[in-house]
Scaffold this motif. Structure first.
Motif, PDB file in Angstrom:
ATOM      1  N   ALA A 172       0.772  -1.226   0.292  1.00  0.00           N
ATOM      2  CA  ALA A 172       0.044  -0.438  -0.083  1.00  0.00           C
ATOM      3  C   ALA A 172       0.674   1.277  -0.036  1.00  0.00           C
ATOM      4  O   ALA A 172       0.776   2.532  -1.162  1.00  0.00           O
ATOM      5  N   THR A 173       1.456   1.027   0.635  1.00  0.00           N
ATOM      6  CA  THR A 173       2.796   2.417   0.821  1.00  0.00           C
ATOM      7  C   THR A 173       3.209   2.916  -0.862  1.00  0.00           C
ATOM      8  O   THR A 173       3.749   3.779  -0.500  1.00  0.00           O
ATOM      9  N   GLU A 174       3.670   2.226  -1.480  1.00  0.00           N
ATOM     10  CA  GLU A 174       4.363   2.231  -2.665  1.00  0.00           C
ATOM     11  C   GLU A 174       3.291   3.098  -3.178  1.00  0.00           C
ATOM     12  O   GLU A 174       3.395   3.146  -4.975  1.00  0.00           O
ATOM     13  N   ALA A 203       0.831   4.132  -2.909  1.00  0.00           N
ATOM     14  CA  ALA A 203       0.333   5.060  -2.998  1.00  0.00           C
ATOM     15  C   ALA A 203       1.599   6.454  -3.448  1.00  0.00           C
ATOM     16  O   ALA A 203       1.022   7.590  -3.981  1.00  0.00           O
ATOM     17  N   LYS A 204       3.077   6.298  -3.115  1.00  0.00           N
ATOM     18  CA  LYS A 204       3.464   6.822  -3.484  1.00  0.00           C
ATOM     19  C   LYS A 204       3.702   6.940  -5.009  1.00  0.00           C
ATOM     20  O   LYS A 204       3.990   8.267  -5.296  1.00  0.00           O
ATOM     21  N   ARG A 216      -2.630   6.613   1.330  1.00  0.00           N
ATOM     22  CA  ARG A 216      -2.527   4.848   1.612  1.00  0.00           C
ATOM     23  C   ARG A 216      -4.141   4.732   2.054  1.00  0.00           C
ATOM     24  O   ARG A 216      -4.304   3.530   1.631  1.00  0.00           O
ATOM     25  N   TYR A 262      -6.478   1.738   0.493  1.00  0.00           N
ATOM     26  CA  TYR A 262      -7.152   0.501   1.274  1.00  0.00           C
ATOM     27  C   TYR A 262      -7.902   0.746   0.629  1.00  0.00           C
ATOM     28  O   TYR A 262      -8.795  -0.764   0.727  1.00  0.00           O
TER      29      TYR A 262
END
Length: 186
Positions: A166-168, A170-171, A177, A181
């Motif tokens: 999720a973090t990657e 979002a970036k 994030r 989700y």
């Protein structure tokens, strides 16, 4: 009596469809040597960078000048908080219409700020109520679909299938994030 310093002006409009130029011109006519302007909602103090900048530059004896109380804030608490922050810097909050000069010593000026802050709160309430009624009427007619989606759900799912977290995701997509989700949970 406090020494007279510089006058900083502050003007605000609520949306990009409005023009702050007339406020700026009037503030300059009233003696503002620098005018800080911004576009944004007066319902909150968050994101009011130009107001913050003006307050930070105030020195003892200075004046923060605005045309109307609702240009400073549309909430009693926020208006009084701003006024007291100005006074804490040794400066004065001055409003042109109605004529209010708040230096922290005059209970009538504080009462006027409280009253106009309340009026701003009531006005804000009615604006939101009219907006909600307009949206409900548009939805009933089938012409209101909400704000267009800014997130491409397919892109989120595709990156997830490629093994990204999720973090990657979002970036890479420049989104939050929480948005990732939400898409993945749907």
């Amino acid at each position: 009596m406090k020494p007279v310093g510089k006058t900083l002006g502050y003007g605000r409009v609520s949306s990009d469809q409005q023009d702050v130029a007339s406020q700026k011109a009037k503030l300059e006519t009233l003696g503002a040597v620098v005018v800080f302007t911004e576009t944004g909602n007066g319902s909150t103090l968050q994101g009011r960078n130009q107001l913050e900048a003006a307050i930070l530059l105030l020195e003892p004896g200075d004046i923060l000048l605005a045309l109307h109380p609702d240009r400073v804030a549309r909430d009693t608490g926020d208006l009084l908080t701003i006024a007291k922050r100005v006074v804490a810097k040794g400066a004065i909050l001055k409003l042109d219409d109605p004529k209010i000069i708040f230096d922290g010593t005059d209970i009538m000026a504080e009462m006027m700020l409280t009253l106009f802050g309340l009026i701003g709160s009531v006005e804000k309430h009615f604006i939101k109520a009219r907006q909600r009624r307009g949206i409900e009427a548009a939805k009933a007619k089938g012409i209101y679909k909400g704000r267009p989606a800014t997130i491409q759900a397919d892109d989120v799912r595709e990156l997830r299938q490629q093994g990204f977290g999720a973090t990657e995701i979002a970036k890479r997509l420049k989104i939050g994030r929480a948005s990732v989700y939400r898409v993945l949970a749907a």
